[in-house]
Design an enzyme around this catalytic site. Structure first.
Site, PDB file in Angstrom:
ATOM      1  N   ASN A  73       4.190   7.248 -13.190  1.00 34.29           N
ATOM      2  CA  ASN A  73       4.772   8.579 -13.312  1.00 34.29           C
ATOM      3  C   ASN A  73       6.179   8.404 -13.873  1.00 34.29           C
ATOM      4  O   ASN A  73       6.907   7.502 -13.439  1.00 34.29           O
ATOM      5  CB  ASN A  73       4.826   9.255 -11.944  1.00 34.29           C
ATOM      6  CG  ASN A  73       3.430   9.573 -11.407  1.00 34.29           C
ATOM      7  OD1 ASN A  73       2.509   9.838 -12.178  1.00 34.29           O
ATOM      8  ND2 ASN A  73       3.256   9.518 -10.099  1.00 34.29           N
ATOM      9  N   ARG A 118       0.838  -1.210   0.000  1.00 34.39           N
ATOM     10  CA  ARG A 118       0.000   0.000   0.000  1.00 34.39           C
ATOM     11  C   ARG A 118       0.867   1.252   0.000  1.00 34.39           C
ATOM     12  O   ARG A 118       1.906   1.296   0.671  1.00 34.39           O
ATOM     13  CB  ARG A 118      -0.908   0.029   1.237  1.00 34.39           C
ATOM     14  CG  ARG A 118      -1.967  -1.037   1.155  1.00 34.39           C
ATOM     15  CD  ARG A 118      -3.038  -0.940   2.227  1.00 34.39           C
ATOM     16  NE  ARG A 118      -3.726  -2.233   2.272  1.00 34.39           N
ATOM     17  CZ  ARG A 118      -4.613  -2.631   1.360  1.00 34.39           C
ATOM     18  NH1 ARG A 118      -4.981  -1.812   0.379  1.00 34.39           N
ATOM     19  NH2 ARG A 118      -5.158  -3.832   1.424  1.00 34.39           N
ATOM     20  N   ASP A 119       0.399   2.246  -0.734  1.00 33.21           N
ATOM     21  CA  ASP A 119       1.095   3.530  -0.748  1.00 33.21           C
ATOM     22  C   ASP A 119       0.994   4.175   0.644  1.00 33.21           C
ATOM     23  O   ASP A 119      -0.067   4.185   1.263  1.00 33.21           O
ATOM     24  CB  ASP A 119       0.471   4.446  -1.811  1.00 33.21           C
ATOM     25  CG  ASP A 119       1.379   5.601  -2.159  1.00 33.21           C
ATOM     26  OD1 ASP A 119       1.899   5.642  -3.282  1.00 33.21           O
ATOM     27  OD2 ASP A 119       1.565   6.487  -1.281  1.00 33.21           O
ATOM     28  N   ILE A 120       2.104   4.711   1.107  1.00 32.86           N
ATOM     29  CA  ILE A 120       2.161   5.310   2.448  1.00 32.86           C
ATOM     30  C   ILE A 120       1.316   6.593   2.534  1.00 32.86           C
ATOM     31  O   ILE A 120       0.879   6.989   3.601  1.00 32.86           O
ATOM     32  CB  ILE A 120       3.636   5.588   2.830  1.00 32.86           C
ATOM     33  CG1 ILE A 120       3.829   5.647   4.335  1.00 32.86           C
ATOM     34  CG2 ILE A 120       4.172   6.839   2.156  1.00 32.86           C
ATOM     35  CD1 ILE A 120       5.306   5.656   4.749  1.00 32.86           C
ATOM     36  N   HIS A 136       1.113   2.398 -10.233  1.00 38.50           N
ATOM     37  CA  HIS A 136       0.099   2.798  -9.257  1.00 38.50           C
ATOM     38  C   HIS A 136      -1.253   2.184  -9.640  1.00 38.50           C
ATOM     39  O   HIS A 136      -1.622   2.216 -10.817  1.00 38.50           O
ATOM     40  CB  HIS A 136      -0.101   4.315  -9.257  1.00 38.50           C
ATOM     41  CG  HIS A 136       1.053   5.121  -8.758  1.00 38.50           C
ATOM     42  ND1 HIS A 136       1.087   5.675  -7.494  1.00 38.50           N
ATOM     43  CD2 HIS A 136       2.221   5.494  -9.354  1.00 38.50           C
ATOM     44  CE1 HIS A 136       2.211   6.366  -7.335  1.00 38.50           C
ATOM     45  NE2 HIS A 136       2.925   6.268  -8.452  1.00 38.50           N
ATOM     46  N   HIS A 161       7.426   1.642 -10.661  1.00 37.90           N
ATOM     47  CA  HIS A 161       6.261   1.132  -9.941  1.00 37.90           C
ATOM     48  C   HIS A 161       4.997   1.549 -10.669  1.00 37.90           C
ATOM     49  O   HIS A 161       4.910   2.648 -11.197  1.00 37.90           O
ATOM     50  CB  HIS A 161       6.239   1.627  -8.489  1.00 37.90           C
ATOM     51  CG  HIS A 161       6.421   3.100  -8.353  1.00 37.90           C
ATOM     52  ND1 HIS A 161       7.650   3.720  -8.446  1.00 37.90           N
ATOM     53  CD2 HIS A 161       5.517   4.086  -8.164  1.00 37.90           C
ATOM     54  CE1 HIS A 161       7.498   5.023  -8.308  1.00 37.90           C
ATOM     55  NE2 HIS A 161       6.215   5.272  -8.144  1.00 37.90           N
TER      56      HIS A 161
HETATM   57  P1  5GP Z   1       5.899   8.349  -7.671  1.00 40.71           P
HETATM   58  O1  5GP Z   1       5.497   9.760  -7.478  1.00 40.71           O
HETATM   59  O2  5GP Z   1       7.400   8.148  -7.633  1.00 40.71           O
HETATM   60  O3  5GP Z   1       5.247   7.721  -8.879  1.00 40.71           O
HETATM   61  O4  5GP Z   1       5.256   7.558  -6.469  1.00 40.71           O
HETATM   62  C1  5GP Z   1       5.936   7.191  -5.338  1.00 40.71           C
HETATM   63  C2  5GP Z   1       4.881   6.779  -4.339  1.00 40.71           C
HETATM   64  O5  5GP Z   1       5.524   6.064  -3.295  1.00 40.71           O
HETATM   65  C3  5GP Z   1       4.170   7.955  -3.685  1.00 40.71           C
HETATM   66  O6  5GP Z   1       2.772   7.854  -3.942  1.00 40.71           O
HETATM   67  C4  5GP Z   1       4.524   7.829  -2.208  1.00 40.71           C
HETATM   68  O7  5GP Z   1       3.449   8.155  -1.361  1.00 40.71           O
HETATM   69  C5  5GP Z   1       4.937   6.376  -2.078  1.00 40.71           C
HETATM   70  N1  5GP Z   1       5.963   6.136  -1.067  1.00 40.71           N
HETATM   71  C6  5GP Z   1       7.102   6.857  -0.861  1.00 40.71           C
HETATM   72  N2  5GP Z   1       7.839   6.328   0.128  1.00 40.71           N
HETATM   73  C7  5GP Z   1       7.149   5.236   0.565  1.00 40.71           C
HETATM   74  C8  5GP Z   1       7.404   4.277   1.586  1.00 40.71           C
HETATM   75  O8  5GP Z   1       8.416   4.308   2.293  1.00 40.71           O
HETATM   76  N3  5GP Z   1       6.484   3.300   1.760  1.00 40.71           N
HETATM   77  C9  5GP Z   1       5.343   3.223   0.990  1.00 40.71           C
HETATM   78  N4  5GP Z   1       4.503   2.215   1.244  1.00 40.71           N
HETATM   79  N5  5GP Z   1       5.085   4.109   0.004  1.00 40.71           N
HETATM   80  C10 5GP Z   1       5.968   5.104  -0.186  1.00 40.71           C
END
Ligand code: 5GP
Ligand code: ZN
Length: 110
Positions: free
Chosen positions: A88, A30-32, A103, A101
Site C-alpha cells: 500500500n 504476522r499481521d495483527i 503484504h 512493508h
Molecule cells: P498498511 O495499511 O500500512 O499497508 O498495513 C499496515 C498493517 O500493519 C495492517 O495490516 C495492520 O493490521 C498491521 N499492523 C499495525 N500495527 C501492528 C502491530 O503492532 N503489530 C502487527 N503485527 N501488525 C500491525
C-alpha cells in the site's frame, strides 16, 4: 530507528511480535489484524517511508523482500494454492504504517 515508528519498535524488540523469520536486513511477522487465513508482513530493517521513497541503493532489499516472500509462501503452505503480494502506498493507497512493508496474503479455500 525512526522515532514513533511502530515497525521500527517491533524490529528493535521494544514492542512484542513473533518473528517468523529474521536476517540482518529484514524481519517477517504476522499481521495483527489479518485479512486472510495467512497474512504476513515482510519488513526491511531500514526505515523507508513508502515505495515513493525508494532509491537505487534500496534495489537489493526490495528484491530480497520478494524472494523472502516466495520462501515464506512455501513455509506457510500457500505456494501451490496461490497468494497475493502487495504494497500500500501513502494514505490514498491504504497505507497506515509509514515504514515500508510487503503484504503476503493467502490461504483461502477455493
Ligand atoms: P498498511 O495499511 O500500512 O499497508 O498495513 C499496515 C498493517 O500493519 C495492517 O495490516 C495492520 O493490521 C498491521 N499492523 C499495525 N500495527 C501492528 C502491530 O503492532 N503489530 C502487527 N503485527 N501488525 C500491525
Ligand atoms: Zn520505521
Amino acid at each position: 530507528m525512526e522515532k514513533d515508528c511502530i515497525f521500527c519498535k517491533i524490529i528493535d524488540k521494544e514492542l512484542p511480535s513473533d518473528f517468523i523469520y529474521e536476517n540482518d536486513r529484514l524481519v517477517v511477522f504476522r499481521d495483527i489484524n489479518p485479512h486472510a487465513p495467512v497474512h504476513i508482513l515482510i519488513v526491511p530493517k531500514k526505515h523507508i517511508r513508502s515505495i515513493n521513497d525508494l532509491t537505487e541503493e534500496d534495489n537489493e532489499i526490495v528484491s530480497e523482500l520478494i524472494s523472502v516472500a516466495k520462501d515464506m509462501a512455501k513455509q506457510e503452505s500457500v505456494s501451490e494454492s496461490g497468494y497475493k503480494l502487495f504494497f500500500n502506498v501513502e494514505r490514498g493507497g491504504g497505507q497506515v504504517i509509514f515504514h515500508l512493508h510487503l503484504h503476503l496474503i493467502g490461504g483461502w479455500k477455493r
